[in-house]
Structures are given as C-alpha cells and as structure tokens.
Scaffold this motif. Structure first.
Motif, PDB file in Angstrom:
ATOM      1  N   VAL A  21       0.840  -1.206   0.000  1.00  9.04           N
ATOM      2  CA  VAL A  21       0.000   0.000   0.000  1.00  9.04           C
ATOM      3  C   VAL A  21       0.875   1.256   0.000  1.00  9.04           C
ATOM      4  O   VAL A  21       0.666   2.187  -0.787  1.00  9.04           O
ATOM      5  CB  VAL A  21      -0.938   0.012   1.226  1.00  9.04           C
ATOM      6  N   THR A  22       1.866   1.288   0.878  1.00  6.90           N
ATOM      7  CA  THR A  22       2.747   2.449   0.984  1.00  6.90           C
ATOM      8  C   THR A  22       3.464   2.727  -0.333  1.00  6.90           C
ATOM      9  O   THR A  22       3.515   3.873  -0.811  1.00  6.90           O
ATOM     10  CB  THR A  22       3.784   2.235   2.103  1.00  6.90           C
ATOM     11  N   ILE A  23       4.029   1.684  -0.934  1.00 11.05           N
ATOM     12  CA  ILE A  23       4.776   1.840  -2.187  1.00 11.05           C
ATOM     13  C   ILE A  23       3.871   2.370  -3.291  1.00 11.05           C
ATOM     14  O   ILE A  23       4.210   3.320  -4.007  1.00 11.05           O
ATOM     15  CB  ILE A  23       5.416   0.499  -2.603  1.00 11.05           C
ATOM     16  N   ALA A  24       2.669   1.780  -3.449  1.00 12.93           N
ATOM     17  CA  ALA A  24       1.770   2.168  -4.536  1.00 12.93           C
ATOM     18  C   ALA A  24       1.221   3.581  -4.349  1.00 12.93           C
ATOM     19  O   ALA A  24       1.212   4.388  -5.280  1.00 12.93           O
ATOM     20  CB  ALA A  24       0.621   1.162  -4.631  1.00 12.93           C
ATOM     21  N   VAL A  25       0.762   3.898  -3.132  1.00 11.56           N
ATOM     22  CA  VAL A  25       0.142   5.207  -2.888  1.00 11.56           C
ATOM     23  C   VAL A  25       1.157   6.347  -3.039  1.00 11.56           C
ATOM     24  O   VAL A  25       0.889   7.352  -3.705  1.00 11.56           O
ATOM     25  CB  VAL A  25      -0.502   5.253  -1.482  1.00 11.56           C
ATOM     26  N   LEU A  26       2.336   6.196  -2.444  1.00 11.97           N
ATOM     27  CA  LEU A  26       3.335   7.260  -2.522  1.00 11.97           C
ATOM     28  C   LEU A  26       3.897   7.404  -3.937  1.00 11.97           C
ATOM     29  O   LEU A  26       4.223   8.516  -4.375  1.00 11.97           O
ATOM     30  CB  LEU A  26       4.449   7.016  -1.512  1.00 11.97           C
ATOM     31  N   THR A  27       4.007   6.297  -4.655  1.00  7.83           N
ATOM     32  CA  THR A  27       4.468   6.370  -6.046  1.00  7.83           C
ATOM     33  C   THR A  27       3.474   7.143  -6.903  1.00  7.83           C
ATOM     34  O   THR A  27       3.856   8.035  -7.675  1.00  7.83           O
ATOM     35  CB  THR A  27       4.666   4.956  -6.626  1.00  7.83           C
ATOM     36  N   LEU A  28       2.190   6.835  -6.776  1.00  9.53           N
ATOM     37  CA  LEU A  28       1.184   7.537  -7.569  1.00  9.53           C
ATOM     38  C   LEU A  28       1.014   8.980  -7.104  1.00  9.53           C
ATOM     39  O   LEU A  28       0.645   9.853  -7.904  1.00  9.53           O
ATOM     40  CB  LEU A  28      -0.153   6.788  -7.508  1.00  9.53           C
ATOM     41  N   ALA A  29       1.306   9.266  -5.843  1.00 12.18           N
ATOM     42  CA  ALA A  29       1.296  10.653  -5.385  1.00 12.18           C
ATOM     43  C   ALA A  29       2.398  11.454  -6.089  1.00 12.18           C
ATOM     44  O   ALA A  29       2.188  12.602  -6.502  1.00 12.18           O
ATOM     45  CB  ALA A  29       1.488  10.711  -3.870  1.00 12.18           C
TER      46      ALA A  29
END
Length: 410
Positions: free
Chosen positions: A300-308
């Motif tokens: 979750v952390t990797i995906a959300v921060l990457t798309l941010a």
C-alpha cells in the motif's frame, strides 16, 4: 505492594495496554520535560523483544522440524498462497484508491543520503544473499530469512538425533518462550514510553500538511484489514471471519502498531498462534516467514506514494501501467525487510515505471519519513496481524476440507 501487583496482573493485557496508552498521552501533553526519562521504557521494551525474537525463531523452528513426525502434513503451501494473494490485493486496492482520490505532494528534502535499490533484480539478490548468510551474522542482524534457513537445515539434520537431544531442544524452546512471556508482560510500560516519545518528538501538527495522504494510506490499510482480508478468510473457511479478524487486530495489531517492528512482534504472534490452538509445526515457520514476506501494508505504501509522486508531476497513467504497478508493489513489498529503510526505500524503484527522476523520488521518501509515525505504525500492524490471520485461515480451511471428506466417506 505485592497484592497490588497481583491485582494488576489479573487485569487483561489489552486493558493494561490501554491504560498505558492513556497515561503516555497525558504525560506527553502535560509534563513533556519533567517526564523526559519515560521514552527509555519504550526503547527497552522494543529492544528486549527484538533481542529475544531471533533466538526464539531459531529454536522453535529447529525443534518443530526435528520433532516432525513423518506423514504429518503442514499448511505451508496454503499459507504462502494466502500471503501472496493478500499482498497483491493490497497493491490493487492502493492503486484503485489513488485513482479515486488523487493526492499531490509538497515535496521536501531529507532522504538524500539514502541508497534505494536499482531494480527488482537487486531486491531479489539481496533476499537470496540473506538466505545464505552466516548464522551468527543472521542472529546478530535479525536476518530472519537466514535464521529460518539455518533453523530448517539444522532441524532436518537433527531429525535422526536421539530423543534426549530433541527433548533438550524442546526445553530450550520452552525456556525462551517463558522469557518472551515475561517481556510481553511489560508491554503496558513499554507502550506508554513509545506513545510519550511519539507525541513529544513528532507532535500532531507536523502531520497536518500531509493529512490527505495519511487518510488515503490509513484508509487503504483499514479497508484491507476489515474488508479484503475478511473476504479472503470467508472464501477459505466459509465461516464468519470477523471474530478471528478482530482478535488478531486486538492481540497482535495493537502491539505491532506501537512497536513498529514485525520482528519485535514475532513473539507476540507466536503466543497468539498457540492461544488459537494452531499446529506448532506450521506456525513456528509461517510466523517468522510472514514477518519477512507478508507485506500488504508495504505494498500500500509503495503504490500510494508512487502515484502521489506521479500526480504531483502531472504524468498520465494508463490502466496497464497501473496493473504493473500493483504487481511491482507486491513483489517489492515482499523484499522490503531485506532492504535498509524498509518499504519507503522501494518507492524510487516503483517510480522508475513512470520515469520519475530519482531526486524527486527520494524527496517522496522524505515525505514518507515525515508521516512515518502514522504510516509505519499502521503498515506494521496490518503486516504482522495478517501473519496470524492467514496461518489460522489455512488451518481452519484444512479442517473444513477434512470434515467434508469424513462426512462423504461416512
């Protein structure tokens, strides 16, 4: 005084922890300077758990394998499948949430000295070298893949040992388990110190600017914990999943939230698995392995921060790349524990999918460290509690299938 201690120990551990949290908050808000020695309680508590966990894993796994009776089946294949499904679905949920509620960042500095992995190959290579690490180094550095490898090898070698040797291994396991129980009994004091330190050091105002990002991260993790994981459990067991889900969140997730360490939570999960009556041959391996590779919160952390980061730069994302990101986040998350800095340092790897410059990606990592007091706590709680959840799910699913076979044969 003795009577007071007896009465205190008669109170359930969860209630004692809640009392510790309340006292920690009150002291942090009213006496932040006068009570400056309290944070050491949290550091000592986490340090003690981290110190005993590697030895516990080594002896428990070694004893379980050495004492394993031929023909007795474990559920490791099912558990590994559940770990993979849970982590992949976490990545999917994070990507969908980021599309529904796009977040942009006010970029910051503070991660310039860190060295992220250059690709999936480097992550996998790190994991493989951890597997064949020197056993003493593995114990000292809490390298659980290395510890597991040596425990399995030594356990297999000791299967032909005489019963006295196996009994001695069992006695060591029991003794270390007793030490773990003593440490866990100090959780209220330790968590009081951790709460006090978190509020005094970071405060709540530092998180206000990133409130929307925190809401997305925490919302995704809560959705996975309360919707996705229960759905997986129901599909496997055909029973109401929520009693089990709430139990693991209460008795494992709370510890993991405050210790922010999957390694430190291994003894807690071992004790919970024993309380649930699970097969020791299975959970002695699945719990420490889950602390290494079952990383839904990290995905979750990797995906959300990457798309941010992608949204901040105004980069368009097509559906195929979004799907690929879900897979990359899941695979990277499984390798997070083998990389210094955990899940945050794998963000630049995912950012490479979209051509995000490394200096920008490392600024996003800096944002991650700012919100880490919330993000990392929730991430660890989800990761660690689901280790027990999926181990129990595989066990109950096996019992359901065996029950059907018995019914059909009769």
């Amino acid at each position: 005084m003795k009577n007071l201690l007896v009465k205190w120990n008669q109170v359930s551990l969860v209630k004692r922890i809640i009392i510790g949290i309340i006292i920690g908050v009150i002291l942090a808000l009213t006496l932040p300077n006068a009570a400056s020695g309290i944070p050491i309680l949290g550091s000592l508590f986490v340090g003690a758990l981290k110190a005993v966990a590697p030895i516990l894993v080594l002896f428990l796994v070694m004893h379980a394998i050495a004492s394993h009776k031929a023909g007795k089946k474990t559920n490791m294949k099912s558990i590994l499948g559940l770990y993979a499904i849970g982590t992949l679905l976490a990545g999917v949920v994070a990507v969908i949430a980021s599309f529904m509620f796009p977040v942009t960042l006010t970029l910051t500095t503070g991660a310039e000295d860190l060295s992220p992995p250059e690709g999936i190959v480097e992550v996998m290579k790190t994991l493989l070298f951890n597997v064949v690490a020197n056993p003493i180094d593995a114990l000292v550095n809490a390298n659980y893949l290395g510890i597991l490898m040596w425990a399995v090898v030594l356990g297999i070698a000791l299967k032909s040992a005489n019963q006295n040797t196996k009994d001695m291994l069992g006695s060591f396991s029991d003794a270390i388990t007793k030490v773990v129980q003593w440490v866990i009994n100090l959780a209220p004091l330790g968590i009081m110190g951790l709460v006090f330190d978190a509020i005094v050091t970071s405060g709540l105002s530092a998180l206000a600017e990133y409130g929307r990002l925190i809401l997305i991260l925490v919302g995704c993790m809560l959705f996975i914990a309360l919707v996705v994981n229960p759905l997986i459990v129901f599909i496997y067991t055909r029973k109401n999943p929520y009693p089990l889900v709430f139990m693991v969140l209460r008795e494992s997730g709370i510890y993991a939230f405050f210790t922010r360490s999957s390694a430190a939570n291994i003894p807690v999960n071992m004790k919970l698995a024993e309380k649930l009556g699970l097969d020791e041959d299975t959970y002695a391996v699945s719990i420490p392995l889950g602390a290494t590779i079952n990383m839904a919160g990290a995905a979750v952390t990797i995906a959300v921060l990457t798309l941010a980061a992608v949204n901040t730069l105004g980069i368009e994302v097509d559906i195929l790349t979004a799907i690929l990101l879900s897979v990359v986040a899941a695979v990277s998350a499984a390798g997070a524990s083998g990389v210094a800095g955990g899940s945050l340092l794998l963000i630049p790897l995912a950012c490479n999918l979209f051509g995000v410059p490394n200096d920008i990606a490392m600024q996003v990592v800096g944002v991650g460290f700012i919100i880490g007091v919330v993000q990392d706590s929730c991430e660890t709680a989800l990761n660690s509690s689901s280790d027990v959840l999926f181990t129990a799910t595989a066990e109950y699913a096996k019992e359901r299938v065996e029950g059907k076979v018995v019914t059909m044969n009769s």
